[in-house]
Scaffold this active site. Structure first.
Site, PDB file in Angstrom:
ATOM      1  N   GLU A   1      -6.235  -7.383  -0.529  1.00  0.00           N
ATOM      2  CA  GLU A   1      -6.503  -7.234   0.899  1.00  0.00           C
ATOM      3  C   GLU A   1      -7.826  -6.525   1.105  1.00  0.00           C
ATOM      4  O   GLU A   1      -8.089  -5.501   0.475  1.00  0.00           O
ATOM      5  CB  GLU A   1      -5.378  -6.420   1.563  1.00  0.00           C
ATOM      6  CG  GLU A   1      -5.496  -6.366   3.079  1.00  0.00           C
ATOM      7  CD  GLU A   1      -4.435  -5.447   3.705  1.00  0.00           C
ATOM      8  OE1 GLU A   1      -3.229  -5.655   3.477  1.00  0.00           O
ATOM      9  OE2 GLU A   1      -4.855  -4.517   4.421  1.00  0.00           O
TER      10      GLU A   1
ATOM     11  N   GLU B   1       0.822  -1.217   0.000  1.00  0.00           N
ATOM     12  CA  GLU B   1       0.000   0.000   0.000  1.00  0.00           C
ATOM     13  C   GLU B   1       0.851   1.260   0.000  1.00  0.00           C
ATOM     14  O   GLU B   1       1.164   1.809   1.057  1.00  0.00           O
ATOM     15  CB  GLU B   1      -0.924   0.035   1.227  1.00  0.00           C
ATOM     16  CG  GLU B   1      -2.013  -1.007   1.208  1.00  0.00           C
ATOM     17  CD  GLU B   1      -3.031  -0.837   2.336  1.00  0.00           C
ATOM     18  OE1 GLU B   1      -2.821   0.032   3.217  1.00  0.00           O
ATOM     19  OE2 GLU B   1      -4.026  -1.562   2.328  1.00  0.00           O
TER      20      GLU B   1
HETATM   21  C1  IDC Z   1      -2.883  -3.602  10.530  1.00  0.00           C
HETATM   22  C2  IDC Z   1      -3.059  -4.760  11.502  1.00  0.00           C
HETATM   23  C3  IDC Z   1      -2.743  -4.295  12.885  1.00  0.00           C
HETATM   24  C4  IDC Z   1      -1.351  -3.686  12.910  1.00  0.00           C
HETATM   25  C5  IDC Z   1      -1.248  -2.571  11.866  1.00  0.00           C
HETATM   26  C6  IDC Z   1       0.144  -1.971  11.760  1.00  0.00           C
HETATM   27  O1  IDC Z   1      -4.378  -5.265  11.390  1.00  0.00           O
HETATM   28  O2  IDC Z   1      -2.840  -5.376  13.809  1.00  0.00           O
HETATM   29  O3  IDC Z   1      -1.084  -3.162  14.180  1.00  0.00           O
HETATM   30  O4  IDC Z   1      -1.578  -3.085  10.606  1.00  0.00           O
HETATM   31  O5  IDC Z   1       1.047  -2.895  11.417  1.00  0.00           O
HETATM   32  C7  IDC Z   1      -3.981  -2.004   5.848  1.00  0.00           C
HETATM   33  C8  IDC Z   1      -2.652  -2.626   5.889  1.00  0.00           C
HETATM   34  C9  IDC Z   1      -2.535  -3.628   6.993  1.00  0.00           C
HETATM   35  C10 IDC Z   1      -3.263  -3.152   8.234  1.00  0.00           C
HETATM   36  C11 IDC Z   1      -4.754  -3.072   7.897  1.00  0.00           C
HETATM   37  C12 IDC Z   1      -5.640  -2.651   9.072  1.00  0.00           C
HETATM   38  O6  IDC Z   1      -2.275  -3.214   4.655  1.00  0.00           O
HETATM   39  O7  IDC Z   1      -1.172  -3.827   7.278  1.00  0.00           O
HETATM   40  O8  IDC Z   1      -3.075  -4.113   9.241  1.00  0.00           O
HETATM   41  N1  IDC Z   1      -4.929  -2.155   6.786  1.00  0.00           N
HETATM   42  O9  IDC Z   1      -5.288  -1.378   9.510  1.00  0.00           O
HETATM   43  N2  IDC Z   1      -4.451  -1.193   4.922  1.00  0.00           N
HETATM   44  C13 IDC Z   1      -5.677  -0.771   5.277  1.00  0.00           C
HETATM   45  C14 IDC Z   1      -6.004  -1.383   6.474  1.00  0.00           C
END
Ligand code: IDC
Length: 357
Positions: free
Chosen positions: A280, A193
């Site tokens: 995702e 992302e």
């Molecule tokens: C989130 C995880 C969370 C973690 C965070 C930071 O769910 O537990 O603490 O990342 O590492 C994304 C990202 C994905 C995120 C997810 C939710 O690709 O890494 O995971 N998210 O925030 N993009 C939109 C949402």
């Protein structure tokens, strides 16, 4: 099974020039379409093919035609499955028993291996690179054994611009594509992302460096490229796509946050022939937590099934957050029952099994 029937018929029609490429809508509800039942082929070979799910052993190496992912026999292929959380933090779910369960019990046909590059424990920060590489290697091997496609995800996030770790990315993908040059089931996702100031021009510059490195070892592999604004900028990609074949563009959504305007962006991208892969998504809000929006989630699934867009749900963990597929108290790493699943987990399993929406 039902999905495959629609796809086989569509590929026959495609081969005969009867349908435009975007015409395949192999949703579970296809099975109730009387027109399709009438057209059921009767030869034994065809019925065998109809019973085959879209997996590496039946559908083989994938490639991109127009906006669609296509199997080695020309059949339109849709992948649906799950993503790990950060491999460094939740490595326990990378095991053979569970990956086999994903294929056989959950009815998934793809698993995404999320390798965070930054953050604590990340591949380009303070993570143990050897251990992380071994997790990716094992993940691909277990996926192969389980007859799943595997996505190797270079999970940039707080390192918003993929150019930030360009040299590491080049070395990593050189190593991975060499290791998996003989696999027919590996898909490379080169930047999860991009966000912040990362422009589409930056992402293109990055992709133009990384893609040839993968292609040197795996000339026909499908490669997925992230898009601006946390992989929501597929409109920017369709206005100025990359020059390579067999490339797809990532769109990510979290159903409680991203609603009709982003669904419209997906439809628009597909309608102009951009191959989009939803590598995702979650059904809560974009933080990965908060309220679940079932009605938006079901809308998304209906649309992606109709457009034959592949999708992967975030995340395989027992973390106390709404996007985790397992309940916080669940210590298992395989052998899950419905009791072990979070609300998103229960919903996803029903989606993958074709029971909803
Ligand atoms: C989130 C995880 C969370 C973690 C965070 C930071 O769910 O537990 O603490 O990342 O590492 C994304 C990202 C994905 C995120 C997810 C939710 O690709 O890494 O995971 N998210 O925030 N993009 C939109 C949402």
């Amino acid at each position: 099974m039902r999905r495959s029937l629609g796809c086989i018929l569509t590929s026959i029609a495609l081969a005969a020039g009867l349908l435009p490429l975007f015409g395949c809508a192999t949703t579970p509800s296809d099975a109730t379409d009387p027109a399709e039942n009438e057209a059921t082929p009767t030869s034994e070979a065809s019925s065998e093919a109809i019973d085959a799910p879209v997996t590496p052993s039946t559908t083989g190496a994938l490639h991109v035609e127009g906006a669609q992912l296509v199997g080695e026999h020309g059949e339109v292929a849709q992948l649906r499955g799950v993503s790990t959380h950060g491999l460094a933090w939740f490595p326990q779910y990378v095991n053979q028993e569970f990956f086999t369960e994903l294929r056989q019990d959950w009815n998934a046909n793809v698993v995404r291996l999320a390798l965070y590059t930054s953050e604590s424990g990340g591949y380009c920060t303070d993570g143990n690179q050897g251990e992380l590489e071994a997790l990716v290697q094992n993940g691909v091997d277990f996926a192969t054994q389980a007859d799943l496609y595997a996505i190797i995800d270079w999970h940039i996030l707080s390192d918003a611009n993929p150019l930030q770790h360009l040299e590491s990315a080049k070395a990593f993908f050189a190593q991975m594509s060499e290791a998996f040059s003989g696999n027919n089931n590996v898909i490379y996702e080169i930047c999860n992302e991009p966000n912040g100031d990362a422009t589409w021009a930056d992402i293109k510059a990055y992709a133009n460096e990384v893609i040839p490195i993968i292609r040197a070892n795996a000339p026909d592999a499908v490669i997925i490229v992230g898009t601006p604004t946390w992989s929501q900028g597929v409109d920017e990609a369709s206005a100025d796509p990359l020059a390579f074949d067999n490339v797809m563009y990532a769109l990510h959504f979290y159903a409680a946050t991203h609603q009709q305007d982003l669904r419209d962006k997906l439809s628009a991208a597909i309608s102009v022939g951009l191959p989009v892969f939803v590598t995702e998504f979650g059904i809560c809000d974009a933080s990965g937590n908060g309220r679940i929006d079932y009605s938006s989630a079901d809308e998304w699934i209906r649309l992606m099934d109709e457009l034959n867009v592949s999708y992967v749900c975030w995340n395989l963990s027992n973390k106390d957050e709404a996007s985790a597929l397992f309940k916080p108290g669940c210590a298992k790493a395989s052998g899950f029952t419905e009791d072990d699943l979070s609300a998103e987990g229960v919903w996803l399993q029903s989606v993958l099994r074709g029971e909803i929406p």
